[in-house]
Scaffold this active site. Structure first.
Site, PDB file in Angstrom:
ATOM      1  N   GLY A   1      58.881  55.922  34.814  1.00  0.00           N
ATOM      2  CA  GLY A   1      58.767  54.457  34.978  1.00  0.00           C
ATOM      3  C   GLY A   1      57.357  53.898  35.362  1.00  0.00           C
ATOM      4  O   GLY A   1      56.161  54.333  34.854  1.00  0.00           O
ATOM      5  N   ILE A   2      57.414  53.299  36.510  1.00  0.00           N
ATOM      6  CA  ILE A   2      56.003  52.623  37.066  1.00  0.00           C
ATOM      7  C   ILE A   2      54.999  53.690  37.416  1.00  0.00           C
ATOM      8  O   ILE A   2      53.904  53.613  37.054  1.00  0.00           O
ATOM      9  CB  ILE A   2      56.427  51.744  38.280  1.00  0.00           C
ATOM     10  CG1 ILE A   2      57.388  50.443  37.892  1.00  0.00           C
ATOM     11  CG2 ILE A   2      55.156  51.259  38.994  1.00  0.00           C
ATOM     12  CD1 ILE A   2      58.107  50.014  38.848  1.00  0.00           C
ATOM     13  N   GLY A   3      55.415  54.631  37.982  1.00  0.00           N
ATOM     14  CA  GLY A   3      54.596  55.622  38.418  1.00  0.00           C
ATOM     15  C   GLY A   3      53.992  56.470  37.416  1.00  0.00           C
ATOM     16  O   GLY A   3      52.715  56.735  37.386  1.00  0.00           O
TER      17      GLY A   3
ATOM     18  N   TYR B   1      69.313  49.120  49.857  1.00  0.00           N
ATOM     19  CA  TYR B   1      67.974  49.540  48.966  1.00  0.00           C
ATOM     20  C   TYR B   1      66.993  48.436  49.599  1.00  0.00           C
ATOM     21  O   TYR B   1      65.817  48.808  49.987  1.00  0.00           O
ATOM     22  CB  TYR B   1      68.179  49.233  47.502  1.00  0.00           C
ATOM     23  CG  TYR B   1      66.886  49.273  46.876  1.00  0.00           C
ATOM     24  CD1 TYR B   1      66.276  50.463  46.566  1.00  0.00           C
ATOM     25  CD2 TYR B   1      66.392  47.986  46.208  1.00  0.00           C
ATOM     26  CE1 TYR B   1      64.909  50.165  45.713  1.00  0.00           C
ATOM     27  CE2 TYR B   1      65.368  47.814  45.581  1.00  0.00           C
ATOM     28  CZ  TYR B   1      64.606  48.996  45.249  1.00  0.00           C
ATOM     29  OH  TYR B   1      63.568  48.830  44.403  1.00  0.00           O
TER      30      TYR B   1
ATOM     31  N   SER C   1      59.143  46.057  47.090  1.00  0.00           N
ATOM     32  CA  SER C   1      59.979  44.941  46.064  1.00  0.00           C
ATOM     33  C   SER C   1      60.202  43.866  46.785  1.00  0.00           C
ATOM     34  O   SER C   1      60.437  43.743  48.095  1.00  0.00           O
ATOM     35  CB  SER C   1      61.280  45.736  45.771  1.00  0.00           C
ATOM     36  OG  SER C   1      62.137  44.769  45.125  1.00  0.00           O
TER      37      SER C   1
ATOM     38  N   GLY D   1      56.415  60.020  42.271  1.00  0.00           N
ATOM     39  CA  GLY D   1      57.291  59.629  41.247  1.00  0.00           C
ATOM     40  C   GLY D   1      56.450  59.082  40.131  1.00  0.00           C
ATOM     41  O   GLY D   1      56.876  58.125  39.522  1.00  0.00           O
ATOM     42  N   ALA D   2      55.844  60.131  39.744  1.00  0.00           N
ATOM     43  CA  ALA D   2      54.873  59.869  38.553  1.00  0.00           C
ATOM     44  C   ALA D   2      55.569  60.604  37.212  1.00  0.00           C
ATOM     45  O   ALA D   2      54.901  60.564  36.102  1.00  0.00           O
ATOM     46  CB  ALA D   2      53.733  60.590  38.916  1.00  0.00           C
TER      47      ALA D   2
HETATM   48  N1  LIG Z   1      62.021  48.926  38.274  1.00  0.00           N
HETATM   49  C1  LIG Z   1      61.990  47.857  38.948  1.00  0.00           C
HETATM   50  O1  LIG Z   1      62.565  46.640  38.417  1.00  0.00           O
HETATM   51  C2  LIG Z   1      61.499  47.897  40.343  1.00  0.00           C
HETATM   52  C3  LIG Z   1      61.595  46.580  41.006  1.00  0.00           C
HETATM   53  C4  LIG Z   1      60.760  46.707  42.375  1.00  0.00           C
HETATM   54  C5  LIG Z   1      60.564  47.855  42.753  1.00  0.00           C
HETATM   55  N2  LIG Z   1      60.605  49.072  42.134  1.00  0.00           N
HETATM   56  C6  LIG Z   1      60.190  50.455  42.816  1.00  0.00           C
HETATM   57  O2  LIG Z   1      59.453  50.879  41.927  1.00  0.00           O
HETATM   58  C7  LIG Z   1      59.134  52.461  42.236  1.00  0.00           C
HETATM   59  C8  LIG Z   1      59.353  53.204  41.025  1.00  0.00           C
HETATM   60  O3  LIG Z   1      60.615  53.053  40.482  1.00  0.00           O
HETATM   61  P1  LIG Z   1      60.881  52.947  38.930  1.00  0.00           P
HETATM   62  O4  LIG Z   1      61.261  51.797  38.611  1.00  0.00           O
HETATM   63  O5  LIG Z   1      59.702  53.427  38.163  1.00  0.00           O
HETATM   64  O6  LIG Z   1      62.026  53.820  38.679  1.00  0.00           O
HETATM   65  P2  LIG Z   1      62.196  55.331  37.810  1.00  0.00           P
HETATM   66  O7  LIG Z   1      61.854  55.222  36.598  1.00  0.00           O
HETATM   67  O8  LIG Z   1      63.565  55.775  38.325  1.00  0.00           O
HETATM   68  O9  LIG Z   1      61.255  56.351  38.733  1.00  0.00           O
HETATM   69  C9  LIG Z   1      61.318  56.562  40.048  1.00  0.00           C
HETATM   70  C10 LIG Z   1      60.603  58.008  40.160  1.00  0.00           C
HETATM   71  O10 LIG Z   1      60.643  58.196  41.549  1.00  0.00           O
HETATM   72  C11 LIG Z   1      61.107  59.766  41.555  1.00  0.00           C
HETATM   73  N3  LIG Z   1      62.073  60.153  42.487  1.00  0.00           N
HETATM   74  C12 LIG Z   1      63.350  59.463  43.028  1.00  0.00           C
HETATM   75  N4  LIG Z   1      63.914  60.466  44.003  1.00  0.00           N
HETATM   76  C13 LIG Z   1      63.020  61.223  44.093  1.00  0.00           C
HETATM   77  C14 LIG Z   1      63.111  62.262  45.123  1.00  0.00           C
HETATM   78  N5  LIG Z   1      64.064  62.683  45.843  1.00  0.00           N
HETATM   79  N6  LIG Z   1      61.973  63.226  45.187  1.00  0.00           N
HETATM   80  C15 LIG Z   1      60.833  63.098  44.329  1.00  0.00           C
HETATM   81  N7  LIG Z   1      60.690  62.047  43.514  1.00  0.00           N
HETATM   82  C16 LIG Z   1      61.879  61.303  43.519  1.00  0.00           C
HETATM   83  C17 LIG Z   1      61.726  59.926  40.035  1.00  0.00           C
HETATM   84  O11 LIG Z   1      61.801  61.424  39.716  1.00  0.00           O
HETATM   85  P3  LIG Z   1      62.819  61.846  38.633  1.00  0.00           P
HETATM   86  O12 LIG Z   1      62.043  61.508  37.257  1.00  0.00           O
HETATM   87  O13 LIG Z   1      62.686  63.194  38.865  1.00  0.00           O
HETATM   88  O14 LIG Z   1      64.037  61.355  38.711  1.00  0.00           O
HETATM   89  C18 LIG Z   1      60.730  59.049  39.243  1.00  0.00           C
HETATM   90  O15 LIG Z   1      59.504  59.672  38.956  1.00  0.00           O
HETATM   91  C19 LIG Z   1      60.310  52.401  43.319  1.00  0.00           C
HETATM   92  O16 LIG Z   1      59.753  52.653  44.674  1.00  0.00           O
HETATM   93  C20 LIG Z   1      61.202  51.339  43.162  1.00  0.00           C
HETATM   94  O17 LIG Z   1      62.102  51.098  44.301  1.00  0.00           O
HETATM   95  C21 LIG Z   1      61.309  49.069  40.914  1.00  0.00           C
END
Ligand SMILES: NC(=O)c1ccc[n+]([C@@H]2O[C@H](COP(=O)([O-])OP(=O)(O)OC[C@H]3O[C@@H](n4cnc5c(N)ncnc54)[C@H](OP(=O)(O)O)[C@@H]3O)[C@@H](O)[C@H]2O)c1
Length: 284
Positions: free
Chosen positions: A14-16, A165, A140, A10-11
């Site tokens: 967002g966070i990654g 989720y 989370s 997930g790099a």
């Molecule tokens: N944002 C928040 O407030 C929050 C709060 C608590 C926990 N989290 C957790 O933080 C983590 C990162 O999320 P984020 O907030 O940074 O969201 P994000 O910006 O949507 O990033 C998610 C990342 O995961 C990748 N991904 C999703 N589905 C995938 C798949 N089937 N195969 C490969 N890669 C996939 C995405 O790839 P693409 O770029 O191709 O979409 C993206 O790189 C997640 O586990 C999320 O549950 C987030």
């Protein structure tokens, strides 16, 4: 960090992505996993531009919803790296409607829980050979109040996007605690963290209304860089060399929900995940 090899899922966003940039700036050798070739290429260029002296950045393409793709990814990583110091299971998503993967698994469960479970197990021997090593999982605070629906694991009877989720985030939690127990004495640690409410691409895949909701939340959300801080610390801090099975928020240990502390639930979920992935863990 020049001698550290880090794999992060997930790099591409967002966070990654923010964590990958920060780790590259510290000089780490990064392997970033993305599912879209184009997005991964763009992320690679941006991470390389932020990279510090001696850092390297490589890419892998995998759709984590597919177990075949996760297996291919693990095989490619094992073929390429003799040493793996840190595995970051960060990719995740929420889905407003119930969908099944090619493997017949409900999509949120497949991406958020089974993919990190399978990938970690397939890479475990390389992490053990590389010890001291670390496994970090993005979970989370949403796990609070959730339960594992053992009688409806594929959410066939009832499905609510956010509720599902939360279940998968609890599953990731239980994965971390059970993994830490199984890895005790191996030199490989397993910890998880909550990044806070972060302004990312999260929940932007669920239609206009959800997208609008996320936009409204932006002013009270933190930046991806802030959300990634604890991840970067977990990957790099020498103070955490012997810390395992712990849940962190903003670099502080936090108590998990009572359900997340249930060792019986953790073990049961582990065994079911082994069957769902047709994998036999090398740990007991
Ligand atoms: N944002 C928040 O407030 C929050 C709060 C608590 C926990 N989290 C957790 O933080 C983590 C990162 O999320 P984020 O907030 O940074 O969201 P994000 O910006 O949507 O990033 C998610 C990342 O995961 C990748 N991904 C999703 N589905 C995938 C798949 N089937 N195969 C490969 N890669 C996939 C995405 O790839 P693409 O770029 O191709 O979409 C993206 O790189 C997640 O586990 C999320 O549950 C987030």
């Amino acid at each position: 960090m020049n001698d550290k090899q880090i794999l992060i899922t997930g790099a591409t966003n967002g966070i990654g992505f923010a964590a990958a940039e920060a780790l590259a700036a510290l000089g780490a050798n990064l392997a970033i996993v993305g599912r879209s070739k184009t997005k991964t290429r763009i992320a690679l260029a941006r991470i390389r531009a932020a990279a510090g002296r001696g850092a390297t950045v490589a890419t892998f393409i995998a759709d984590l919803s597919s177990q075949a793709s996760v297996r291919r990814l693990a095989a490619e990583v094992l073929a390429r790296y003799r040493k793996l110091d840190v595995l970051v299971n960060n990719a995740g998503a929420m889905y407003g409607t119930r969908q099944l993967t090619k493997d017949g698994i409900e999509l949120t469960w497949a991406v958020n829980h089974l993919a990190p479970f399978l990938l970690s197990n397939l890479l475990l021997h390389r992490l053990k050979e590389s010890a001291p090593a670390r496994i970090i999982t993005t979970t989370s605070q949403a796990h609070q109040g959730a339960r594992i629906p053992f009688d409806d694991l594929n959410a066939g009877r009832s499905y609510r996007g956010f509720g599902r989720y939360c279940e998968t985030k609890l599953a990731k939690f239980l994965f971390t605690t059970e993994l830490a127990r199984r890895l005790d004495g191996t030199g490989v640690t397993a910890n998880c963290f909550h990044p806070g409410l972060v302004a990312t691409g999260f929940n932007r895949n669920n239609g206009l209304l959800m997208g609008l909701g996320m936009t409204i939340l932006r002013p009270v959300s933190r930046s991806p860089e802030k959300g990634a801080e604890t991840l970067v610390w977990l990957a790099t801090s020498p103070d955490l060399a012997n810390v395992s099975g712990v849940y962190f928020f903003d670099r502080e240990q936090r108590p998990p929900s009572p359900e997340a502390q249930d060792t019986g639930t953790a073990r049961r979920r582990w065994e079911i995940s082994e069957r769902q992935c047709a994998v036999r863990s090398s740990t007991r």
